[in-house]
Write an enzyme that holds these catalytic residues in place. Structure first.
Site, PDB file in Angstrom:
ATOM      1  N   GLY A  45     -63.770  31.941  40.467  1.00 55.55           N
ATOM      2  CA  GLY A  45     -64.431  32.741  41.507  1.00 55.55           C
ATOM      3  C   GLY A  45     -64.033  32.364  42.915  1.00 55.55           C
ATOM      4  N   CYS A  94     -55.754  37.897  42.499  1.00 55.01           N
ATOM      5  CA  CYS A  94     -56.810  37.346  41.641  1.00 55.01           C
ATOM      6  C   CYS A  94     -57.401  38.514  40.846  1.00 55.01           C
ATOM      7  CB  CYS A  94     -57.883  36.667  42.494  1.00 55.01           C
ATOM      8  SG  CYS A  94     -59.293  36.131  41.500  1.00 55.01           S
ATOM      9  N   ILE A 115     -45.937  35.961  38.417  1.00 57.28           N
ATOM     10  CA  ILE A 115     -47.137  36.771  38.506  1.00 57.28           C
ATOM     11  C   ILE A 115     -48.384  35.878  38.617  1.00 57.28           C
ATOM     12  CG2 ILE A 115     -46.298  38.768  37.210  1.00 57.28           C
ATOM     13  CD1 ILE A 115     -47.505  37.502  34.660  1.00 57.28           C
TER      14      ILE A 115
HETATM   15  C1  SIN Z   1     -60.173  31.797  40.689  1.00 55.31           C
HETATM   16  O1  SIN Z   1     -60.475  31.089  41.656  1.00 55.31           O
HETATM   17  O2  SIN Z   1     -61.027  32.210  39.896  1.00 55.31           O
HETATM   18  C2  SIN Z   1     -58.731  32.171  40.427  1.00 55.31           C
HETATM   19  C3  SIN Z   1     -58.010  32.627  41.617  1.00 55.31           C
HETATM   20  C4  SIN Z   1     -56.871  33.551  41.294  1.00 55.31           C
HETATM   21  O3  SIN Z   1     -56.734  34.015  40.160  1.00 55.31           O
HETATM   22  O4  SIN Z   1     -56.093  33.885  42.177  1.00 55.31           O
END
Ligand code: SIN
Length: 304
Positions: free
Chosen positions: A72, A128, A189
């Site tokens: 997150g 993300c 990616i």
């Molecule tokens: C995350 O913080 O949940 C992942 C971040 C990302 O996928 O870029």
């Protein structure tokens, strides 16, 4: 011994292996640790304007051929993160600042701050797969990708890399948009949106429900995206997704990458990751009579 040095948009790297964002990137100490363990450069955890607590636990689950994580985008906010930079920069090797925001203006403000902290380049998180109004929700649109990239380019003097999502109809179209916005390199990616279900509790395993799938299972997806991008744009490409061996790296290079980001493997191999990958790639190059890692870039396109 084959020459492993590469150059990504003016960033000279001792070998092609870069620590990916999100793994060991929360503190300056762990970033420095990766650099001392042989990473040619490191990418910070993605940082936003304000502190973000992230999603509830569990945030990571092991699945066949990889992991699904859903942190997150937790981070202390750009002002607090500056405290980590001093330590991250101590080994004297390139630190790449990953940033995320909701608007082009937020990205530009973050970029200026990161540049002042002393990073060598920026990585825009437009990929993300599970954050509302952020990441892939912006990076799936070519116009938004171009606008954000152009705003950051206008705000800073350091190279700007754009990290792309594979979850699009045409990664070539998104890559072209980022390049038109002035991107100095593309990273392909980020993780793929994914979910695991707990069969006893009958609910998703991860606190947030969906997460991002990484590891060896996504390597063929990453290789295909790099291959397509190499045909579509004239900017350097950084391959990411499931790099676990020197041969995986060679495959990405042949598809068109100049350098590689490594994430999931670091959780398993820790400090051994980067020197082992460099040794394996050097062995591969020598075994096939290639003099340098650079000479592999785009080789798979010779018959195109
Ligand atoms: C995350 O913080 O949940 C992942 C971040 C990302 O996928 O870029």
């Amino acid at each position: 011994m084959a020459d492993l040095t590469v150059d990504v948009a003016g960033l000279r790297l001792e070998n092609p292996f870069i620590l990916a964002s999100g793994v060991w990137g929360e503190t300056g100490a762990t970033l420095a640790r990766a650099l001392r363990a042989g990473a040619a450069a490191v990418v910070t955890k993605s940082v936003g304007l304000r502190p973000r607590p992230g999603y509830p636990n569990p945030t990571i689950v092991e699945v066949p051929s990889g992991l699904i994580n859903s942190m997150g985008l937790p981070n202390p906010g750009i002002e607090e993160y500056g405290a980590e930079m001093e330590e991250a920069l101590r080994p004297g090797r390139p630190v790449i600042g990953s940033i995320f925001g909701a608007t082009a203006g937020e990205f530009a403000a973050l970029a200026r701050r990161m540049e002042r902290w002393g990073v060598s380049a920026l990585e825009l998180n437009l990929s993300c797969p599970h954050a509302k109004g952020l990441g892939a929700q912006l990076g799936q649109d070519p116009g938004t990708t171009k606008r954000i990239t152009a705003a950051v380019k206008a705000a800073v003097d350091i190279p700007v890399f754009v990290k792309l999502t594979p979850t699009v109809a045409s990664i070539a179209a998104i890559g072209r948009a980022a390049a038109a916005g002035g991107a100095d390199a593309l990273v392909a990616i980020n993780t793929l949106k994914a979910m695991a279900i707990d069969l006893d509790l009958c609910i998703p395993v991860l606190g947030h429900g969906t997460g991002g799938y990484s590891g060896p299972g996504i390597k063929p997806v990453g290789v295909a995206c790099v291959y397509e991008l190499f045909k579509a744009v004239r900017v350097p490409l950084i391959g990411a997704g499931g790099v676990s061996t020197g041969e995986d790296a060679a495959e990405y290079l042949m598809a068109g990458a100049t350098a590689l980001e490594v994430g999931t493997l670091v959780l398993r191999k820790r400090d051994r990751t980067f020197r082992q990958l460099s040794r394996e790639l050097a062995r591969f190059l020598a075994s096939r009579g290639h003099r340098s890692a650079r000479s592999l870039t785009g080789r798979a396109h010779r018959g195109d």
